[in-house]
Design an enzyme around this catalytic site. Structure first.
Site, mmCIF file in Angstrom:
data_model
loop_
_atom_site.group_PDB
_atom_site.id
_atom_site.type_symbol
_atom_site.label_atom_id
_atom_site.label_comp_id
_atom_site.label_asym_id
_atom_site.label_seq_id
_atom_site.Cartn_x
_atom_site.Cartn_y
_atom_site.Cartn_z
ATOM 1 N N GLY A 13 30.267 -3.848 20.975
ATOM 2 C CA GLY A 13 28.894 -4.094 20.516
ATOM 3 C C GLY A 13 28.825 -4.098 18.996
ATOM 4 N N PHE A 14 27.606 -4.156 18.496
ATOM 5 C CA PHE A 14 27.387 -4.220 17.049
ATOM 6 C C PHE A 14 27.965 -2.983 16.347
ATOM 7 C CE2 PHE A 14 23.857 -2.707 14.112
ATOM 8 C CZ PHE A 14 24.467 -3.180 12.964
ATOM 9 N N TYR A 146 14.978 3.629 28.277
ATOM 10 C CA TYR A 146 15.877 3.889 27.144
ATOM 11 C C TYR A 146 15.634 5.291 26.586
ATOM 12 C CZ TYR A 146 18.234 3.000 22.649
ATOM 13 O OH TYR A 146 19.062 3.052 21.549
ATOM 14 N N LYS A 150 18.134 8.409 27.166
ATOM 15 C CA LYS A 150 18.848 9.019 26.027
ATOM 16 C C LYS A 150 18.524 10.511 25.922
ATOM 17 C CE LYS A 150 21.101 5.571 23.941
ATOM 18 N NZ LYS A 150 22.515 5.595 23.557
ATOM 19 N N ARG A 187 16.347 -7.658 18.092
ATOM 20 C CA ARG A 187 15.840 -6.615 17.188
ATOM 21 C C ARG A 187 15.311 -7.254 15.913
ATOM 22 N NH1 ARG A 187 20.495 -2.120 17.958
ATOM 23 N NH2 ARG A 187 21.687 -3.931 18.624
HETATM 24 P P1 NAD Z 1 24.790 -3.114 21.235
HETATM 25 O O1 NAD Z 1 23.920 -3.588 22.339
HETATM 26 O O2 NAD Z 1 25.317 -4.120 20.275
HETATM 27 O O3 NAD Z 1 26.035 -2.295 21.795
HETATM 28 C C1 NAD Z 1 26.048 -1.615 23.017
HETATM 29 C C2 NAD Z 1 27.372 -1.911 23.715
HETATM 30 O O4 NAD Z 1 27.432 -1.214 24.959
HETATM 31 C C3 NAD Z 1 27.542 -3.406 24.035
HETATM 32 O O5 NAD Z 1 28.822 -3.828 23.646
HETATM 33 C C4 NAD Z 1 27.367 -3.446 25.545
HETATM 34 O O6 NAD Z 1 28.040 -4.547 26.144
HETATM 35 C C5 NAD Z 1 27.914 -2.102 25.960
HETATM 36 N N1 NAD Z 1 27.405 -1.645 27.259
HETATM 37 C C6 NAD Z 1 26.128 -1.651 27.701
HETATM 38 N N2 NAD Z 1 26.062 -1.154 28.947
HETATM 39 C C7 NAD Z 1 27.332 -0.811 29.293
HETATM 40 C C8 NAD Z 1 27.914 -0.253 30.442
HETATM 41 N N3 NAD Z 1 27.171 0.073 31.518
HETATM 42 N N4 NAD Z 1 29.254 -0.030 30.463
HETATM 43 C C9 NAD Z 1 30.030 -0.368 29.381
HETATM 44 N N5 NAD Z 1 29.533 -0.910 28.265
HETATM 45 C C10 NAD Z 1 28.192 -1.126 28.223
HETATM 46 O O7 NAD Z 1 23.961 -2.000 20.468
HETATM 47 P P2 NAD Z 1 24.340 -1.149 19.179
HETATM 48 O O8 NAD Z 1 23.266 -1.355 18.196
HETATM 49 O O9 NAD Z 1 25.730 -1.384 18.792
HETATM 50 O O10 NAD Z 1 24.173 0.335 19.732
HETATM 51 C C11 NAD Z 1 25.289 1.161 20.024
HETATM 52 C C12 NAD Z 1 24.793 2.541 20.451
HETATM 53 O O11 NAD Z 1 24.072 3.143 19.384
HETATM 54 C C13 NAD Z 1 23.872 2.515 21.670
HETATM 55 O O12 NAD Z 1 24.158 3.615 22.492
HETATM 56 C C14 NAD Z 1 22.505 2.669 21.066
HETATM 57 O O13 NAD Z 1 21.606 3.288 21.950
HETATM 58 C C15 NAD Z 1 22.784 3.528 19.846
HETATM 59 N N6 NAD Z 1 21.771 3.311 18.815
HETATM 60 C C16 NAD Z 1 21.787 2.183 18.036
HETATM 61 C C17 NAD Z 1 20.781 1.995 17.111
HETATM 62 C C18 NAD Z 1 20.740 0.769 16.234
HETATM 63 O O14 NAD Z 1 19.762 0.594 15.492
HETATM 64 N N7 NAD Z 1 21.735 -0.086 16.243
HETATM 65 C C19 NAD Z 1 19.757 2.942 16.951
HETATM 66 C C20 NAD Z 1 19.780 4.065 17.771
HETATM 67 C C21 NAD Z 1 20.793 4.259 18.686
HETATM 68 N N1 UDP Z 2 9.364 -6.579 15.730
HETATM 69 C C1 UDP Z 2 8.671 -7.650 15.195
HETATM 70 N N2 UDP Z 2 9.138 -8.913 15.429
HETATM 71 C C2 UDP Z 2 10.285 -9.155 16.122
HETATM 72 C C3 UDP Z 2 11.020 -8.051 16.647
HETATM 73 C C4 UDP Z 2 10.523 -6.770 16.431
HETATM 74 O O1 UDP Z 2 7.632 -7.477 14.545
HETATM 75 O O2 UDP Z 2 10.652 -10.328 16.273
HETATM 76 C C5 UDP Z 2 8.862 -5.212 15.470
HETATM 77 C C6 UDP Z 2 8.767 -4.339 16.705
HETATM 78 O O3 UDP Z 2 7.511 -4.520 17.333
HETATM 79 C C7 UDP Z 2 8.923 -2.950 16.117
HETATM 80 C C8 UDP Z 2 9.857 -3.161 14.922
HETATM 81 O O4 UDP Z 2 9.791 -4.563 14.627
HETATM 82 O O5 UDP Z 2 7.689 -2.469 15.632
HETATM 83 C C9 UDP Z 2 11.287 -2.763 15.192
HETATM 84 O O6 UDP Z 2 11.717 -3.408 16.360
HETATM 85 P P1 UDP Z 2 13.187 -3.310 16.941
HETATM 86 O O7 UDP Z 2 13.160 -3.956 18.283
HETATM 87 O O8 UDP Z 2 14.150 -3.806 15.944
HETATM 88 O O9 UDP Z 2 13.481 -1.750 17.070
HETATM 89 P P2 UDP Z 2 12.646 -0.490 17.624
HETATM 90 O O10 UDP Z 2 11.243 -0.904 17.966
HETATM 91 O O11 UDP Z 2 13.412 -0.062 18.817
HETATM 92 O O12 UDP Z 2 12.667 0.442 16.501
#
Ligand code: NAD
Ligand code: UDP
Length: 325
Positions: A13-14, A146, A150, A187
């Site tokens: 993932g990212f 979600y 979590k 996002r």
């Molecule tokens: P992402 O969606 O890019 O990465 C998640 C990865 O998990 C993907 O590669 C997906 O294919 C894999 N995955 C999902 N379900 C699975 C399963 N059942 N078995 C195996 N793999 C699975 O998202 P990300 O932004 O890279 O987030 C990574 C982690 O960090 C997540 O747990 C997310 O909740 C947490 N997180 C991220 C953010 C953010 O802003 N990026 C914020 C808060 C928490």
């Molecule tokens: N959002 C937006 N336009 C978009 C996608 C998201 O205005 O095309 C807003 C969304 O409603 C939220 C904020 O941006 O208030 C952040 O959204 P994101 O999905 O990135 O993360 P989260 O809400 O989980 O923090």
């Protein structure tokens, strides 16, 4: 430093792909596990030639066995669009994934870090959010699969630690952005940049007065590694995020400026339970991990825009007649 065998779930993932890169650069052996729901092989393709890197297709809702010294548990879709696509699966991934990985950590006596989230605070009534705040979370809303998943995972981590002495670490991650986000991720940062580069309307939900605090991915990875390496008595949870708070409208305007796009900003309905304000209190991370974020929003956005330009240029070269940048 001694090389370790490290399992990264959600590694394609990212965030996971950046973490795999970092751990390999530090000299470790990395097992990247993913079911490719939101992740992509493309994110880790360049690592496949490294003999210390292994890619494994697996779903964390079923048990998995491997020998490892440390586990970073990231597997879970993070974008509202994707985690709401199959909410039951999202909850299973958080809860059963945590149980399976904690079971593995227990069996191996491995250290395990949970990628938790600022979403555990829900739509917070306290600002900024410190770790002691219990949150304001709807158990039956659109985000619950979600948020509640979590929260349950954090509970499982704490209970495996107390009951079975599993060595745990919990980080609560605040909104993170950067290269290798999926252009269709949904996002806000990726949506706005892709819309700006394509010359499409930029979709601000609600009035755009809701806030978020955006962290560049390199800062997050540094915080996660510091947490994993910190003293064993410090289990967290600890907030990892950038406290600079922006409204979503400000973000849209900044992205229009930085891309030089002609895109119009338009307003769409605000999704339900969308948190109004979010900003981490990072005093604990400063004190316990000596960690603070370093990348300013403009610098991180420039790097992310450059990444999306390359991706979109390959897919749709004709688009680049539409932007001035
Ligand atoms: P992402 O969606 O890019 O990465 C998640 C990865 O998990 C993907 O590669 C997906 O294919 C894999 N995955 C999902 N379900 C699975 C399963 N059942 N078995 C195996 N793999 C699975 O998202 P990300 O932004 O890279 O987030 C990574 C982690 O960090 C997540 O747990 C997310 O909740 C947490 N997180 C991220 C953010 C953010 O802003 N990026 C914020 C808060 C928490
Ligand atoms: N959002 C937006 N336009 C978009 C996608 C998201 O205005 O095309 C807003 C969304 O409603 C939220 C904020 O941006 O208030 C952040 O959204 P994101 O999905 O990135 O993360 P989260 O809400 O989980 O923090």
């Amino acid at each position: 430093m001694k090389a370790k065998r490290i399992l990264v779930t959600g590694g394609a993932g990212f965030v996971g792909s950046h973490l795999c890169e970092r751990l390999l650069a530090d000299g470790h052996e990395v097992y990247c596990l993913d079911n490719y729901f939101t992740g992509r092989k493309d994110n880790v393709m360049h690592l496949l030639g490294n003999p210390r890197f292994e890619l494994i297709r697996h779903d964390v809702t079923t048990p998995f066995f491997i020998e490892a010294d440390e586990i970073y548990n990231l597997a879970c879709p993070a974008s509202p669009v994707h985690y709401q696509y199959n909410p039951i699966k999202t909850l299973k991934t958080s809860v059963m994934g945590a149980m399976n990985m904690l079971g593995l950590a227990k069996r191996l006596n491995a250290k395990i870090l949970q990628a938790s989230t600022s979403e555990v605070y829900g739509d917070p009534e306290v600002h900024p959010q410190a770790e002691g705040y219990w949150g304001h979370v709807n158990p039956i809303g659109e985000r619950s699969c979600y948020d509640v998943g979590k929260r349950a995972a954090e509970t499982l981590f704490k209970d495996y630690h107390v009951q079975n002495n599993v060595r745990i670490k919990i980080v609560r991650i605040f909104n993170t952005y950067g290269p290798k986000m999926n252009p269709e991720d949904g996002r806000v940062v990726s949506n706005f940049i892709v819309q700006a580069l394509r010359g499409d309307d930029i979709t601000v939900f609600g009035k755009g007065d809701q806030t978020r605090s955006f962290q560049f991915v390199d800062d997050l990875v540094e915080g996660m590694v510091k947490m994993m390496d910190s003293g064993e008595d410090f289990t967290g949870p600890v907030n990892i995020g950038n406290p600079h708070e922006f409204t979503i409208l400000q973000l849209a305007q900044r992205i229009v400026e930085l891309t030089g796009s002609d895109s119009k900003i338009i307003f769409r309905a605000l999704p339900s339970d969308d948190p109004m304000r979010r900003k981490p209190d990072i005093s604990l991370a400063k004190q316990k991990l000596d960690w603070t974020p370093h990348v300013a929003l403009d610098d991180g956005l420039r790097k992310t825009i450059a990444y999306f330009k390359t991706v979109l240029e390959e897919e749709q070269p004709e688009l680049f007649t539409l932007v001035k940048a």
